[in-house]
Design a protein around this motif. Sequence first.
Motif, mmCIF file in Angstrom:
data_model
loop_
_atom_site.group_PDB
_atom_site.id
_atom_site.type_symbol
_atom_site.label_atom_id
_atom_site.label_comp_id
_atom_site.label_asym_id
_atom_site.label_seq_id
_atom_site.Cartn_x
_atom_site.Cartn_y
_atom_site.Cartn_z
ATOM 1 N N ILE A 161 0.642 -1.142 -0.122
ATOM 2 C CA ILE A 161 0.103 0.110 -0.178
ATOM 3 C C ILE A 161 0.817 1.059 0.062
ATOM 4 O O ILE A 161 1.515 1.350 0.829
ATOM 5 C CB ILE A 161 -0.987 0.105 1.208
ATOM 6 N N TYR A 171 -1.836 -1.165 -4.247
ATOM 7 C CA TYR A 171 -2.606 -0.230 -3.644
ATOM 8 C C TYR A 171 -2.072 1.181 -3.442
ATOM 9 O O TYR A 171 -1.088 1.269 -2.898
ATOM 10 C CB TYR A 171 -3.217 -0.920 -2.251
ATOM 11 N N ARG A 184 -2.861 4.535 -1.457
ATOM 12 C CA ARG A 184 -3.836 4.749 -0.362
ATOM 13 C C ARG A 184 -4.452 6.172 -0.470
ATOM 14 O O ARG A 184 -4.084 7.061 -1.456
ATOM 15 C CB ARG A 184 -2.776 5.078 0.879
ATOM 16 N N SER A 185 -5.539 6.208 -0.069
ATOM 17 C CA SER A 185 -6.637 7.263 -0.350
ATOM 18 C C SER A 185 -5.954 8.555 0.222
ATOM 19 O O SER A 185 -6.576 9.804 -0.040
ATOM 20 C CB SER A 185 -8.006 7.021 0.239
ATOM 21 N N SER A 228 -9.833 -4.198 1.329
ATOM 22 C CA SER A 228 -9.334 -3.310 2.261
ATOM 23 C C SER A 228 -8.180 -3.996 2.772
ATOM 24 O O SER A 228 -8.566 -4.751 3.796
ATOM 25 C CB SER A 228 -10.055 -2.423 3.231
ATOM 26 N N ALA A 278 -5.184 -0.819 5.938
ATOM 27 C CA ALA A 278 -6.125 0.282 5.380
ATOM 28 C C ALA A 278 -7.520 0.287 5.718
ATOM 29 O O ALA A 278 -8.423 1.048 5.398
ATOM 30 C CB ALA A 278 -5.940 0.272 3.730
ATOM 31 N N PRO A 328 -11.730 2.666 0.779
ATOM 32 C CA PRO A 328 -10.781 1.805 0.377
ATOM 33 C C PRO A 328 -9.727 2.033 -0.474
ATOM 34 O O PRO A 328 -10.160 3.039 -1.304
ATOM 35 C CB PRO A 328 -11.373 0.575 -0.079
ATOM 36 N N PRO A 329 -8.409 1.670 -0.099
ATOM 37 C CA PRO A 329 -7.303 2.256 -1.531
ATOM 38 C C PRO A 329 -7.782 1.941 -2.649
ATOM 39 O O PRO A 329 -8.470 1.114 -3.076
ATOM 40 C CB PRO A 329 -6.104 1.396 -0.880
ATOM 41 N N LEU A 366 -6.922 0.421 -6.114
ATOM 42 C CA LEU A 366 -6.208 -0.671 -6.609
ATOM 43 C C LEU A 366 -5.675 -0.392 -8.028
ATOM 44 O O LEU A 366 -6.542 -0.185 -8.813
ATOM 45 C CB LEU A 366 -7.041 -2.111 -6.460
ATOM 46 N N ASN A 426 -3.600 -1.550 -11.375
ATOM 47 C CA ASN A 426 -2.817 -2.753 -11.930
ATOM 48 C C ASN A 426 -2.305 -2.119 -13.269
ATOM 49 O O ASN A 426 -2.848 -1.352 -14.224
ATOM 50 C CB ASN A 426 -3.628 -3.875 -12.358
#
Length: 365
Positions: free
Chosen positions: A18, A43, A45-46, A242, A246, A252-253, A255, A257
């Motif tokens: 994260i 991830y 983080r928000s 999450s 987190a 939730p962070p 995601l 890819n």
Amino acid sequence: MPTARTNGNNAFLSHIPIIDISESDKDIPAKLVDAAATYGFVYIRSVGLDFTREIIDHIFALSRKLFQSPPGEKAACAVAEYGNNGWVRVHSENLDPKHQKRGDFKEAFNFGEFIDGRAQQPMPKALALNEADLSRFADLCHALCIKLLKLFALGLDIDADDGGEDWFSSRHDTSKGPSGSTLRLLFYPAIQASTSDDDAAVDIRAGPHSDYGSLTLLFQRSGQPGLEILTPQSTWAPLAVSPPGAEDDAFPPILVNVADLLSHWTNGLLKSTVHRVVSPEGGGEDRYSIAYFCHPANDTELVPVPSEVVRTRLLPAKEMGGREAAEEGREGLEREQTAITAEEHLNRRLAATFGWGKQSDPKGD
């Protein structure tokens, strides 16, 4: 393609980091490259992002409103033959046509690029008054992708004379023309086997696939799992919405890819990992998610990135988890010799997904 699931304590997945990109940490670019080269997922983080819980909750509320609207209203904006924008009905999209008995058990609505806050496609009646909200959200998504692409370029140590930190981001500059970038609202209905003909063993929510563009952002809701990735052991393992560390964040962070083009540009160093969405044991509940697929400008030629990091750090093929499966899912991308454009690549992948046949130049928008 394997079908068996592992348990939720998969050691491989427990190390997906994260990362807080709002921090003043000179090691963040290297951390992103390491995560992308090992897992293909990371991830974000928000904390410190331009997204807020209120913004994300609002877009999810709009998504629920859309998918609960009458089928006839959605059908008026259905994805047209040789197009990719609009409503996708259940079973009409098949992300794994070689192995799935029928199409994915999901609904989706694809928004192409917005121009001056306006969609370049018919708007569904349920969202007719929210065009500006969706446009702003897409802009936030694209801005985050640009920031991540700059960090990846720094992590790959691209020489300034070759474009430096702007090597990727300049190819995603919206002023350079249209692209295949897409904001996608997704709805995966719960499967109630006792009251319908649907079957969780047959009706996979989204078949095994790799994504088509450069980066994908995924927004998820707590308590609505289902995403799984293919591990180096060729087994499926779930990704937490999450992850540990987190749980107390505002939302939730995000995601992130790596998709096919970023993997192609880096000769496979950054992994475009095969993933899928399944129903929880027993059918579970409805799942809503929001994806933003970031693509370069249509006429961008897919040439190798000038990076010594790529040349010196390429992993042996045997360490690239699920590599053969990922390659199988990217047949439209000619990796070794001929440079094709981003638009050509996208059209080939969409043709396979929607069963467009052997048309040589289907329209992407």
